[in-house]
Design an enzyme around this catalytic site. Structure first.
Site, PDB file in Angstrom:
ATOM      1  N   GLU A 172     -64.492  23.139  60.452  1.00 58.40           N
ATOM      2  CA  GLU A 172     -63.697  22.290  61.808  1.00 58.40           C
ATOM      3  C   GLU A 172     -62.512  21.783  60.903  1.00 58.40           C
ATOM      4  OE1 GLU A 172     -67.213  24.630  64.396  1.00 58.40           O
ATOM      5  OE2 GLU A 172     -67.880  22.857  63.386  1.00 58.40           O
TER       6      GLU A 172
HETATM    7  C1  ACM Z   1     -70.985  24.413  61.001  1.00 60.03           C
HETATM    8  O1  ACM Z   1     -71.196  25.121  61.486  1.00 60.03           O
HETATM    9  N1  ACM Z   1     -69.721  24.375  61.629  1.00 60.03           N
HETATM   10  C2  ACM Z   1     -71.069  25.109  59.595  1.00 60.03           C
END
Ligand code: ACM
Length: 531
Positions: free
Chosen positions: A337
C-alpha cells in the site's frame, strides 16, 4: 469500542453444566455407573497427523509416571511438558534421564525431518521420537491433545489420564506456518505476546511475524534514532498511550518464542505505512516538515522520502539494530500500500533497501507488492490478495514465483484473522468480506494461485491486524477458531483435508479452550459439544 468479556460465557457455561450435573444426579439414583471414559482417538488432533494407526492398550499417566528426556533441549521440552501436566494431574512427574516406561522424549536418526516426530503409545508408556528438539515439541502438542481437555486446567482434576494405544507418524507439509500480530495499530505487552505464542505453539505454528511499525506507532527501541520509539511509539489507534519494546523486552519475546520453537520475523513496513517515523524525524520528510502523530485507520498516505540519502542511513541503522537482536533468518520490509510513493521511486527504494537486509545477514520478505519491483534473489513474497484480486496482479505474483521468489500465502478473504466472521461480529473489519470458519479452512495452499508452481509455496500465515483489537481477549475471539484451521493447512497432508471431518476435530478443541481461559467465537458452523 465494544470489549469482549471473556469471563461471562465461561461462567454461564459452568453454571449450565453444574445444573446438568445436578439434574443427572437426581435421575441416576440406582442406575448403572457411568461408562469408563474412552481415550481420545489418535487422529482427533488439530492439525491432523499425517498417519495415525490405532492399536493395543492405552497408556495411563499415574502418580508414578516419570518423564524421561535426556539432556539439553530435549530435557527442556520434557520440563515444558511437566509444567503443563503437573497442575491438573496433581502428580510429581519428575523429569529424568534414566529408567524405563513412562513418557519418553527421544532424539534419534530417522525419517523425521526438521520438525516431524513419531508417537508410540501402549500399556507401558508413550514414546515421542524425533530427529530434532522441534519434533519432540510438536509431538508434545499432539500428546496434550490426546489427553482430556481438563489437562489444561491449572488446578487438580480427577482424570483418568489415558492416551490411546497406537502409533502416529507426523511431519509437516510446509516449513512456513506463521501468525502475524500487528503491535503497531494497538500496542501489546510482552505478556500478551507470550500468551499468544503459547496458543500458537499448541497448533504447531512455527513463525511469529511482528508488525513493529506503521503509521500509528513505532514499537521497538532503536538506539541511533531514539525518537522513533519514545515519540513515534507514544500513541495508537484511538489515541491511547501506545508503547514500545525496549531491546531487552524484544529479546525476551524472541527468547520465549524460541523456547516454543517459533522463529520471530520482525517487520518494519516501508516506504509507506511510515507516518510514525516521519512524525519522529522531520529530516525523513521530503519537505523537511514532520507531520503530526496519527491515530486513525486510513492507509496509503505516508511515504519515506526516496530521493534523500538520510532515508538510507535511517534504513541501514534500523535494519542493523533489529537484525542484531534477531537470531531468525528473515527481515520483513513491508512494501504494501505504498500509494503515496510514485512507482519508479518504489522500485528504486526496493533496489536500495533489499541489499541492506542481505548485508546484515537476513533474507528479505515483502508483502506481494514487492513483486512489482525486483525481488532480491532468495526473497519471499507474502501474498495477501483476495479471490476478487485482478488476474493481472495474480499473474504478476505467479510469474515472480516461477522466477524463484518463494510465496507465503495469506489471502485476506481466507486467513486475515481481523476479518469479521459475519455481520454480527463486534470486533474486526470487513473490507475483504466476512470470513467464517469453513471459508477460512476450505482452500488448498498448493493449488491456490494459478500459475505458481507448488514448489514455490513455502506455506501459510494468518495475519491479525489490530485496528479494532486491544487486548488478549480480543486476539483470542478473532483467532479462535480460525487460527487452528490455518495451522492445519500448513501442517497436514492435503489428503487429510476434509471440512466434515475437520469440523468435528475442531469442535473437540472447544473444551480445551474453555480450560485454558481462551474465549472463542462459537461459530454455528462447528458442532461444539454441549455444556
Ligand atoms: C496489508 O494488508 N496491507 C498487507
Amino acid at each position: 469500542m465494544t470489549r469482549h468479556h471473556r469471563s461471562t460465557p465461561r461462567i454461564t457455561r459452568l453454571l449450565g453444566s453444574l445444573l446438568l450435573v445436578a439434574a443427572a444426579g437426581a435421575f441416576s439414583v440406582g442406575a448403572a455407573p457411568a461408562p469408563k471414559a474412552a481415550p481420545t482417538p489418535l487422529d482427533r488432533v488439530v492439525p491432523a497427523p499425517a498417519t495415525a494407526e490405532p492399536g493395543g492398550s492405552p497408556y495411563r499417566i499415574t502418580a508414578g509416571t516419570h518423564i524421561r528426556a535426556g539432556s539439553g533441549e530435549a530435557r527442556r521440552v520434557g520440563e515444558y511438558l511437566a509444567d503443563i501436566l503437573r497442575p491438573s494431574t496433581g502428580y510429581r512427574l519428575p523429569v529424568t534421564d534414566s529408567g524405563s516406561g513412562g513418557i519418553q522424549l527421544r532424539l534419534a536418526k530417522g525419517p523425521f525431518g526438521e520438525e516431524g516426530y513419531r508417537l508410540d503409545s501402549g500399556r507401558s508408556g508413550v514414546t515421542i521420537t524425533a530427529r530434532e528438539p522441534a519434533g519432540l515439541f510438536h509431538g508434545v502438542q499432539t500428546l496434550r491433545q490426546l489427553l482430556p481437555a481438563a489437562v489444561e486446567k491449572d488446578s487438580e482434576q480427577p482424570g483418568p489420564w489415558l492416551v490411546a494405544g497406537g502409533t502416529i507418524r507426523d511431519t509437516p507439509r510446509f516449513g512456513w506456518r506463521g501468525a502475524m500480530l500487528d503491535v503497531s495499530r494497538h500496542f501489546f505487552t510482552v505478556d500478551e505476546v507470550k500468551r499468544y505464542i503459547d496458543q500458537l505453539a499448541l497448533y504447531k505454528i512455527n513463525k511469529l511475524h511482528l508488525h513493529l511499525s506503521d503509521d500509528q506507532g513505532w514499537r521497538i527501541a532503536i538506539d541511533s534514532w531514539p525518537n522513533l520509539a519514545t515519540y513515534g511509539g507514544s500513541t495508537e489507534v484511538g489515541g491511547g498511550p501506545g508503547g514500545h519494546y525496549t531491546k531487552d523486552e524484544y529479546k525476551e519475546i524472541v527468547r520465549y518464542a524460541s523456547s516454543r520453537f517459533l522463529e520471530v520475523v520482525p517487520e518494519i513496513d516501508m516506504p509507506g505505512h511510515t507516518n510514525a517515523a516521519l512524525a519522529s524525524y522531520a529530516e525523513l520528510n521530503c519537505d523537511g516538515v514532520a507531520p503530526p502523530l496519527y491515530t486513525g485507520i486510513r492507509v496509503g498516505f505516508s511515504s519515506l522520502c526516496v530521493g534523500k540519502e538520510v532515508t538510507y542511513d535511517f534504513v541501514d541503522d534500523v535494519v542493523r539494530e533489529i537484525a542484531e537482536l534477531t537470531p531468525g533468518r528473515y527481515f520483513h520490509i513491508g512494501g504494501d500500500e505504498a500509494h503515496s510513493t510514485p512507482h519508479a521511486d518504489y522500485v528504486k527504494f526496493m533496489d536500495r533497501v533489499q541489499p541492506v537486509v542481505a548485508k546484515y545477514g537476513k533474507t528479505v520478505i515483502g508483502w506481494h507488492q514487492l513483486t512489482g519491483a525486483t525481488p532480491a534473489k532468495g526473497a519471499l513474497a507474502q501474498y495477501w490478495g483476495v479471490d476478487a484480486s485482478s488476474a493481472a496482479e495474480k499473474a504478476r505474483v505467479a510469474e515472480a514465483a516461477r522466477n524463484g521468489t518463494g510465496l507465503i500465502l495469506s489471502p485476506a478473504d481466507r486467513v486475515y484473522l481481523d476479518m469479521k466472521y459475519d455481520r454480527n461480529t463486534p470486533l474486526g473489519l470487513s473490507w475483504a468480506g466476512y470470513v467464517e470458519v469453513q471459508r477460512s479452512y476450505d482452500w488448498d495452499p498448493g493449488a491456490y494461485l494459478p500459475g505458481a508452481p507448488a514448489s514455490a509455496i513455502r506455506g501459510v500465515e494468518a495475519p491479525l491486524w489490530t485496528e479494532t483489537i486491544e487486548n488478549s481477549g480480543h486476539i483470542e475471539v478473532m483467532a479462535f477458531p480460525r487460527l487452528p484451521g490455518v495451522a492445519e493447512l500448513g501442517w497436514s497432508p492435503a489428503a487429510t483435508h476434509d471440512w466434515e471431518a475437520y469440523k468435528v476435530r475442531l469442535a473437540a478443541q472447544g473444551p480445551r479452550w474453555d480450560a485454558l481461559g481462551i474465549g472463542y467465537h462459537r461459530s454455528p458452523q462447528v458442532p461444539w459439544p454441549a455444556g
